[in-house]
Design a protein around this motif. Structure first.
Motif: not given
Length: 516
Positions: A73-75, A80-81, A96, A392
């Motif tokens: 996963g990614s910011a 994400h928030d 992540y 992800q």
């Protein structure tokens, strides 16, 4: 509390941190809820948790979303928030990471081919796959019995089709030995095999066949491999999908040794769209599933059924599922309300809220959960915020999938099919040998008939000379020969009337009949 997979928790009005204890993870589970309520995310975070604990996982990717397990996963992700806020609420330090994934596909397009042989599938599951009647299933059992007795390997559909042709040609003889083998039933099975082949089911059968050890592997870093079966195309044939997964479950049950109560499972198996397994299934098949669910946990395998409604799973099977994740159910009709009440009654009550009401109120990403606690006692039902996934959320690209497949050592073993000699080739060789023998016998019979005809038509040559004055006139010599011939004939006829003569005649005639 022992080692486990972190599930989630909550703030005010929600459960304290919840985890699924690894030592009870092989006591099976249920993930249920209406479409869009978060079942896929729950499945994803469970797969991540088991993998991190060194437990291999098998799951089917029905919508194509779970390929995201292979990528971190990614910011930068748009949720994400929201994920970070939820992680803070439940006390999770969100990081992540990806998981080690092996992609499989019955059609060999979005993953490595996964195959079995016709013999390993067996007549019961094949009959279920093709929707055969009881009489047709009986004929199929006869065909498998003949293959065993004749040493005919059944590897692919071509082998089975060739064997059924032979069974139809020898139906009368087989009926005397095994009971009625109707050629009409043979024809019906052949037609269903043709339908299965047209739907791509023939790709399931062949070699190299799947070795379970390749599915129960761990990555070099000790994490369990997550085996993702591409099932979005496969779902166009629900019967093939359900039969394949049931076969795989049966193979695990038959081949794995007893391990008792391990500290953690040897494999966790997620059966998505579980209702397809039980829809219109005969009682014998449901009994088989119940038996497998009851006994396979001693082989160290945990089975988790994923479906929209707990009522999709037969009650005897449902009673074997100790770990529960119930997402929202919508009770719009009287039937829905009965199903909701039934689902709520399967949980250990929580005095702080009404279970049935909570099941209708939980939002997306929330669930009503109950997991086995110490000594295998069901925990009280809790409202739980499911933790965000580390991998992800959503599918990876086709290029990313292809790169992962190219880097996998599994491809060298399974991507290229094998075609060794089996029932089809062996039956063809036997038919060719029989045809050659018949041709030679026919040629020999024709040759013998020609020789006998020539013998009957042959004329005796007397060898006398008509030249020279010393010779007697022809007419005199002819009369003399006739006299001798008549005398010999009389003696022969007289002799033939006796016992010795009758034996000679019988011997000559017997020889002629044997020669034919």
């Amino acid at each position: 509390m022992g080692e486990g997979v972190f599930i989630g928790g909550g703030g005010a009005g929600y459960a304290t941190p919840q985890q699924l204890l690894l030592k009870y993870a092989n006591r099976h589970g249920l993930i249920a809820g209406a479409t869009g309520t978060g079942k896929t995310v729950t499945l994803q975070i469970l797969a991540e948790g088991f993998s991190a604990a060194g437990v291999p996982v098998f799951l089917s990717d029905v919508k194509g979303d779970l390929s995201g397990l292979a990528k971190s996963g990614s910011a930068d992700f748009k949720l994400h928030d929201a994920f970070a806020k939820r992680a803070n609420t439940i006390g999770l330090d969100l990081t992540y990471s990806d998981t080690p994934v092996t992609f499989w596909d019955l059609f060999g397009e979005q993953g490595h081919p996964i195959r079995t042989t016709v013999a390993e599938m067996g007549p019961l599951l094949l009959s279920r796959l093709m929707g055969l009647s009881e009489a047709q299933e009986g004929v199929l059992n006869v065909a498998f019995r003949v293959a065993d007795e004749e040493g005919l390997p059944l590897l692919d559909l071509e082998d089975l089709q060739s064997l059924l042709v032979w069974v139809g040609q020898n139906a009368k003889a087989l009926s005397l030995r095994y009971g009625n083998v109707a050629t009409s039933s043979v024809g019906a099975i052949q037609r269903e095999l043709l339908v299965l082949e047209n739907q791509g089911g023939d790709r399931l059968f062949g070699e190299p066949a799947l070795e379970l050890s390749d599915m129960m592997a761990t990555a070099p870093d000790g994490r369990g491999r997550v085996n993702v079966l591409a099932a979005d195309t496969l779902m166009a044939n629900p019967s093939l999908y359900a039969t394949f997964l049931l076969w795989l479950l049966s193979e695990l049950f038959e081949e794995l040794p007893e391990v008792g109560n391990p500290d953690k499972p040897k494999l966790v198996f997620f059966f998505d769209e579980a209702h397809l397994l039980f829809d219109d299934a005969p009682k014998a098949l449901v009994d088989k599933v119940e038996q497998v669910a009851r006994l396979i946990r001693s082989k160290g395998v945990g089975v988790y059924f994923v479906t929209q409604n707990p009522a999709d799973v037969p009650e005897d099977v449902l009673g074997q599922l100790g770990n529960r994740f119930q997402h929202a159910l919508r009770a719009f009709t009287a039937k829905d309300q009965r199903a909701l009440k039934q689902a709520a009654e399967t949980y250990r009550p929580n005095p702080d809220f009404d279970t049935a009401e909570a099941i209708t109120q939980v939002g997306t990403g929330e669930a009503v959960t109950s997991m086995l606690q110490e000594k295998g006692v069901p925990g009280i039902v809790e409202r739980t915020l499911i933790r965000p996934p580390s991998s992800q959320l959503g599918p990876i690209t086709a290029e990313e999938r292809a790169a992962i497949m190219a880097a996998s050592a599994i491809g060298a073993k399974y991507d290229t099919p094998l075609d060794r000699e089996s029932a089809s080739e062996m039956l063809a060789a036997r038919a060719e040998a029989a045809a050659k023998a018949a041709e030679e016998a026919e040629a020999q019979a024709a040759k013998q008939e020609t020789e006998e005809r020539e013998f009957r038509n042959a004329r005796r040559y007397d060898g006398g000379s008509r030249t020279g004055g010393a010779s007697r006139p022809w007419s005199t010599r002819h009369r003399h020969d006739d006299g001798i011939g008549e005398s010999i004939a009389k003696v022969v006829v007289k002799e033939l009337k006796g016992t010795t003569g009758r034996r000679i005649v019988r011997g000559i005639l017997g020889g002629l009949f044997k020669g034919r």
